[in-house]
Write an enzyme that holds these catalytic residues in place. Sequence first.
Site, PDB file in Angstrom:
ATOM      1  N   GLU A  86      -4.806   8.238  11.055  1.00  0.00           N
ATOM      2  CA  GLU A  86      -4.805   9.497  10.357  1.00  0.00           C
ATOM      3  C   GLU A  86      -5.553  10.647  10.787  1.00  0.00           C
ATOM      4  O   GLU A  86      -6.873  10.088  10.597  1.00  0.00           O
ATOM      5  CB  GLU A  86      -4.948   9.261   8.895  1.00  0.00           C
ATOM      6  N   HIS A 120     -10.680   4.539   3.680  1.00  0.00           N
ATOM      7  CA  HIS A 120     -10.754   5.844   3.217  1.00  0.00           C
ATOM      8  C   HIS A 120     -10.159   6.166   1.999  1.00  0.00           C
ATOM      9  O   HIS A 120      -9.586   5.388   1.553  1.00  0.00           O
ATOM     10  CB  HIS A 120     -10.404   6.686   4.352  1.00  0.00           C
ATOM     11  N   HIS A 133      -9.336   8.774  10.797  1.00  0.00           N
ATOM     12  CA  HIS A 133      -9.346   7.536  10.173  1.00  0.00           C
ATOM     13  C   HIS A 133      -8.572   6.558  11.024  1.00  0.00           C
ATOM     14  O   HIS A 133      -7.397   6.463  10.851  1.00  0.00           O
ATOM     15  CB  HIS A 133      -9.012   7.703   8.576  1.00  0.00           C
ATOM     16  N   HIS A 175      -7.336   3.324   0.683  1.00  0.00           N
ATOM     17  CA  HIS A 175      -6.092   3.098   1.454  1.00  0.00           C
ATOM     18  C   HIS A 175      -6.960   2.536   2.935  1.00  0.00           C
ATOM     19  O   HIS A 175      -7.874   2.825   3.591  1.00  0.00           O
ATOM     20  CB  HIS A 175      -5.290   4.123   2.002  1.00  0.00           C
ATOM     21  N   HIS A 178       1.728   7.200  -7.687  1.00  0.00           N
ATOM     22  CA  HIS A 178       1.991   8.142  -6.564  1.00  0.00           C
ATOM     23  C   HIS A 178       3.213   7.920  -5.832  1.00  0.00           C
ATOM     24  O   HIS A 178       3.478   6.713  -5.800  1.00  0.00           O
ATOM     25  CB  HIS A 178       0.796   7.893  -5.459  1.00  0.00           C
TER      26      HIS A 178
END
Length: 436
Positions: free
Chosen positions: A334, A364, A358, A328, A285
């Site tokens: 977030e 999460h 979050h 993460h 990613h």
Amino acid sequence: MNRPIYIAYIYYLSGFGNEFSSEDPRCPGALPEGQNNPQVCPYGLYAEQLSGSAFTCPRPANKRSWLYRILPSVKHKPFSPAPRGHLTDTWDQVKPDPNQSPPRLCIGLHTLCGAGDTRTRSGIAIHVYTCNTSMVDRCFNNSDGDFLIVPQQGELLITTEFGKMLVEPNEICVIQAGMRFSVDVSGPSRGYVLEVYGAHFELPDLGPIGANGLANPRDFLCPAAWYEDREVSTGYTVINKYQGALFTSQQDYSPFNVVGWHGNYTPYKYHLENFMVINSVAFDHADPSIFTVLTARSTRPGVAIADFVIFPPRWGVADRTFRPPYYHRNCMSEFMGLIKGHYEAKAEGFQPGGGSLHSIMTPHGPDTDCFEKNTTSTLEPERVAEGTMAFMFESSFSMAVTKWGLETCQRLDKSYSQCWENLRSHFNPNWRPSKQ
């Protein structure tokens, strides 16, 4: 009662942060030639400057516009306190709670979470709205900060001192501090609002991406000049948000009486389908910062007061890779929202119009079904998030949830964390790399 939206004409100017100039075509030559504040303005207009930054800010950060209007905005009766309902900038209403907080659908205009202080002009707030009634002979002015508005259901016809904008779901608009605006709707409407105190949104730096990509400046649109010369004998109400409270003032004319304007401090809108997506084409990613549309910078390099990030339809082609978002823990807060479709990391239970917070360093990531499916599937090029538009408000502030968001709204999904309870261990101490 609902009013149908009538649109005589809406024109836009293209660009982001440009030096624009615009005149209502009914009054050609409304802008003074060669100066900002002549002794007598064309058409007998008043000259008024709207400053979005300190006078002495460096030129690239200096924001202001000159408005040439039939009457100056100073002509109004004194402001009086007004009820603010569940709109707040008080972040200590309930004890801190680091758990994942996913409010479902919400009603009215309410503050969900935020941090910072309107008085020191450093902080953010996240609100949600629903409405089915247009603002008739009323307008709103935010003295505390900028509004980034994300419609989720229903189009908004927004009239500003600079002109009109039609903003539909899958578009966003930004109304910067001090700009008066009114909203017309044609039916039930719902969406999200990110408020930033003391900073303005900018395009993120592109670094090695180069000169082109992500949200391109040419795709941002600001309204062209439009005015109405209308007396309101029954009174026109100006609502002012100041230091987190609401105040109202009365005047006998429409504030949308600007015949021409020029400057670089304007409202604007952007269609999210115009975002040019960057993604991995080999393996692993890239971080979600590659999906940033707009950022409000802090004084620390590379750290944002708030980022507006989207997760649009795109191709997934990474080899040897778990393609959904990774698990993460983040030094940023977030807040996730959903305009339409299903979020790729949690297909069930996350509804359009809802959201999740979050908090800083709270774990999460994908739910159990998503993990199991994507660790066993055959990796082929595929369309990701087709028919979906999820977004994130990310902030370096540690945001607190309001009492309304946790308790009063009675929309909190207390079973949210159960989506991870069935994650099981796949650890195999006898695993060995396969021979090539």
